[in-house]
Design a protein around this motif. Structure first.
Motif, PDB file in Angstrom:
ATOM      1  N   CYS A  60      34.173  -4.440  14.907  1.00  0.00           N
ATOM      2  CA  CYS A  60      32.845  -4.381  13.964  1.00  0.00           C
ATOM      3  C   CYS A  60      31.632  -5.201  13.070  1.00  0.00           C
ATOM      4  O   CYS A  60      31.174  -4.971  12.518  1.00  0.00           O
TER       5      CYS A  60
ATOM      6  N   MET B  80      23.499   2.830  15.504  1.00  0.00           N
ATOM      7  CA  MET B  80      24.536   1.821  16.034  1.00  0.00           C
ATOM      8  C   MET B  80      24.391   2.942  17.032  1.00  0.00           C
ATOM      9  O   MET B  80      24.983   3.489  17.407  1.00  0.00           O
TER      10      MET B  80
ATOM     11  N   CYS C 129      28.590  -6.588  13.409  1.00  0.00           N
ATOM     12  CA  CYS C 129      27.529  -6.672  13.042  1.00  0.00           C
ATOM     13  C   CYS C 129      27.773  -5.859  11.162  1.00  0.00           C
ATOM     14  O   CYS C 129      26.854  -6.149  10.464  1.00  0.00           O
ATOM     15  N   HIS C 130      28.743  -5.477  10.725  1.00  0.00           N
ATOM     16  CA  HIS C 130      29.193  -5.136   8.987  1.00  0.00           C
ATOM     17  C   HIS C 130      29.993  -6.103   8.780  1.00  0.00           C
ATOM     18  O   HIS C 130      31.053  -6.348   8.674  1.00  0.00           O
TER      19      HIS C 130
HETATM   20  C1  HEC Z   1      25.902  -3.475  17.404  1.00  0.00           C
HETATM   21  C2  HEC Z   1      26.468  -3.371  15.937  1.00  0.00           C
HETATM   22  C3  HEC Z   1      26.969  -2.479  15.260  1.00  0.00           C
HETATM   23  C4  HEC Z   1      28.172  -2.450  15.376  1.00  0.00           C
HETATM   24  C5  HEC Z   1      29.472  -3.671  16.537  1.00  0.00           C
HETATM   25  C6  HEC Z   1      29.100  -1.643  14.780  1.00  0.00           C
HETATM   26  N1  HEC Z   1      28.292  -1.140  13.905  1.00  0.00           N
HETATM   27 FE1  HEC Z   1      28.485   0.529  12.584  1.00  0.00          FE
HETATM   28  N2  HEC Z   1      26.163   0.665  12.206  1.00  0.00           N
HETATM   29  C7  HEC Z   1      24.958   0.109  12.979  1.00  0.00           C
HETATM   30  C8  HEC Z   1      24.029   0.130  12.447  1.00  0.00           C
HETATM   31  C9  HEC Z   1      22.236  -0.848  12.881  1.00  0.00           C
HETATM   32  C10 HEC Z   1      23.754   1.072  11.281  1.00  0.00           C
HETATM   33  C11 HEC Z   1      23.247   1.843  10.669  1.00  0.00           C
HETATM   34  C12 HEC Z   1      22.092   2.559  10.834  1.00  0.00           C
HETATM   35  C13 HEC Z   1      21.150   3.975  10.823  1.00  0.00           C
HETATM   36  O1  HEC Z   1      20.798   3.355   9.311  1.00  0.00           O
HETATM   37  O2  HEC Z   1      20.464   3.930  11.715  1.00  0.00           O
HETATM   38  C14 HEC Z   1      25.331   1.400  11.722  1.00  0.00           C
HETATM   39  C15 HEC Z   1      25.352   2.729  10.634  1.00  0.00           C
HETATM   40  C16 HEC Z   1      27.363   2.483  10.854  1.00  0.00           C
HETATM   41  C17 HEC Z   1      27.910   3.975   8.504  1.00  0.00           C
HETATM   42  C18 HEC Z   1      27.138   4.015   8.517  1.00  0.00           C
HETATM   43  C19 HEC Z   1      27.461   3.348   6.737  1.00  0.00           C
HETATM   44  C20 HEC Z   1      25.914   4.424   6.296  1.00  0.00           C
HETATM   45  O3  HEC Z   1      26.158   4.325   4.931  1.00  0.00           O
HETATM   46  O4  HEC Z   1      25.483   4.864   6.732  1.00  0.00           O
HETATM   47  C21 HEC Z   1      28.958   3.091   9.608  1.00  0.00           C
HETATM   48  C22 HEC Z   1      30.500   3.842   8.750  1.00  0.00           C
HETATM   49  C23 HEC Z   1      29.255   2.582  10.266  1.00  0.00           C
HETATM   50  N3  HEC Z   1      28.222   1.659  10.960  1.00  0.00           N
HETATM   51  C24 HEC Z   1      30.631   1.979  10.999  1.00  0.00           C
HETATM   52  C25 HEC Z   1      31.091   1.353  12.079  1.00  0.00           C
HETATM   53  C26 HEC Z   1      32.420   1.072  12.623  1.00  0.00           C
HETATM   54  C27 HEC Z   1      33.858   1.899  11.419  1.00  0.00           C
HETATM   55  C28 HEC Z   1      32.123   0.311  12.985  1.00  0.00           C
HETATM   56  C29 HEC Z   1      33.248  -0.355  14.010  1.00  0.00           C
HETATM   57  C30 HEC Z   1      33.897   0.139  14.987  1.00  0.00           C
HETATM   58  C31 HEC Z   1      30.752   0.523  13.254  1.00  0.00           C
HETATM   59  N4  HEC Z   1      30.358   0.468  12.560  1.00  0.00           N
HETATM   60  C32 HEC Z   1      30.397  -1.376  14.485  1.00  0.00           C
HETATM   61  C33 HEC Z   1      25.277  -1.149  13.859  1.00  0.00           C
HETATM   62  C34 HEC Z   1      26.589  -1.537  14.482  1.00  0.00           C
END
Ligand code: HEC
Length: 254
Positions: free
Chosen positions: A54, A159, A57-58
């Protein structure tokens, strides 16, 4: 006046209920995450999954590596070897005291995913553990979406399903019951491609990640409950002392 107070109370409780419903995912059924922030092993697995899957990206910009190391009882060597993959502005590996930022550009990632990946330090508090747990399990194949996946808990999410190799792929199947305006749609997710893990193993991954995000949103919660018990004990002892003190002071008055 009574009526006025009653209507204000009613309006307040209605707003509260509406916000709770919104925060809990707006009508989607959420699974109970059943996390325990005192389970150190689960948190240790959670942080490892987090930095591997994660962190690219985050960011967790309000958290430091060494704080997590201390709370999760990890040695400095374990942290430097297993957790820190980020680099500072000079291209050196981040130090254990650094904030958990990443190098992804907000502007470019907004172009790639339609929305920039938000910082997740506080997501455990804004969304709550049940939402995160359900969200991580709710990705399904949807060829109409840019990333090829959609999510029942967060419709049209930007995502990608980064854990698909572990979970496998799911498809959404819906059946309609009833006719016309009264028709009710029931949807469920069915596995169409097996991942490297069993369903129970993947649930544990989702739970560990959720647990870690719940902890990181409020690290003080680890110690707060112990303080609470100590404070109550102190108050109990103090109450006895205060009672005898009061008796002593009022002795001559009565
Ligand atoms: C390739 C990039 C990428 C990776 C790697 C990634 N994410 Fe995300 N994630 C995003 C994006 C872009 C959004 C925003 C989506 C939207 O607003 O449409 C998001 C949104 C989220 C959200 C929602 C947040 C909110 O409150 O709106 C959560 C929770 C989340 N991700 C958890 C995770 C977790 C846990 C992992 C690892 C297992 C992970 N992400 C890996 C790109 C990624």
């Amino acid at each position: 006046m009574k009526k006025f107070i009653a209507s204000v109370m009613f309006a307040l409780s209605a707003t509260l209920m509406a916000t709770t419903a919104l925060a809990s995912g707006g009508g989607v059924h959420l699974e109970h995450a059943d996390v325990d922030i005192h389970n150190k092993e689960s948190l240790q697995r959670g942080v490892k999954y987090y930095v591997n899957y994660c962190m690219g990206c985050h960011s967790l910009s309000y958290s430091r590596y060494n704080r997590i190391a201390q709370d999760l009882e990890l040695t400095e060597e374990q942290v430097v070897k297993n957790l820190i993959f980020t680099r500072n502005a000079d291209g050196e590996q981040d130090k254990p005291g650094a904030l958990m930022k990443n190098a992804i550009s907000q502007k470019h990632s907004a172009e790639w995913f339609g929305a920039p990946p938000p910082d997740l330090t506080l997501v455990g508090r804004s969304r709550g553990p049940d939402w995160i747990y359900s969200y991580l399990k709710a990705f399904y194949v949807d060829p109409t979406r840019p990333m090829g996946v959609n999510n029942t808990v967060f419709p049209n999410v930007g995502m990608p399903h980064v854990l698909w190799e572990l979970q496998g792929l799911q498809e959404k199947h819906c059946t309609k019951e009833g006719e016309g305006a009264h028709a009710v749609e029931h949807c469920e997710l069915k596995t169409v491609k097996q991942g490297s893990m069993s369903a129970a193993e993947y649930d544990q991954v989702a739970r560990d990640l959720t647990n870690f995000l719940a902890y990181v949103g409020e690290p003080a919660a680890l110690h707060r409950s112990t303080y609470g018990i100590l404070v109550l004990l102190f108050l109990a002892v103090f109450a006895v002392l205060a009672y005898f003190l009061k008796k002593e002071y009022w002795k001559d008055v009565h």
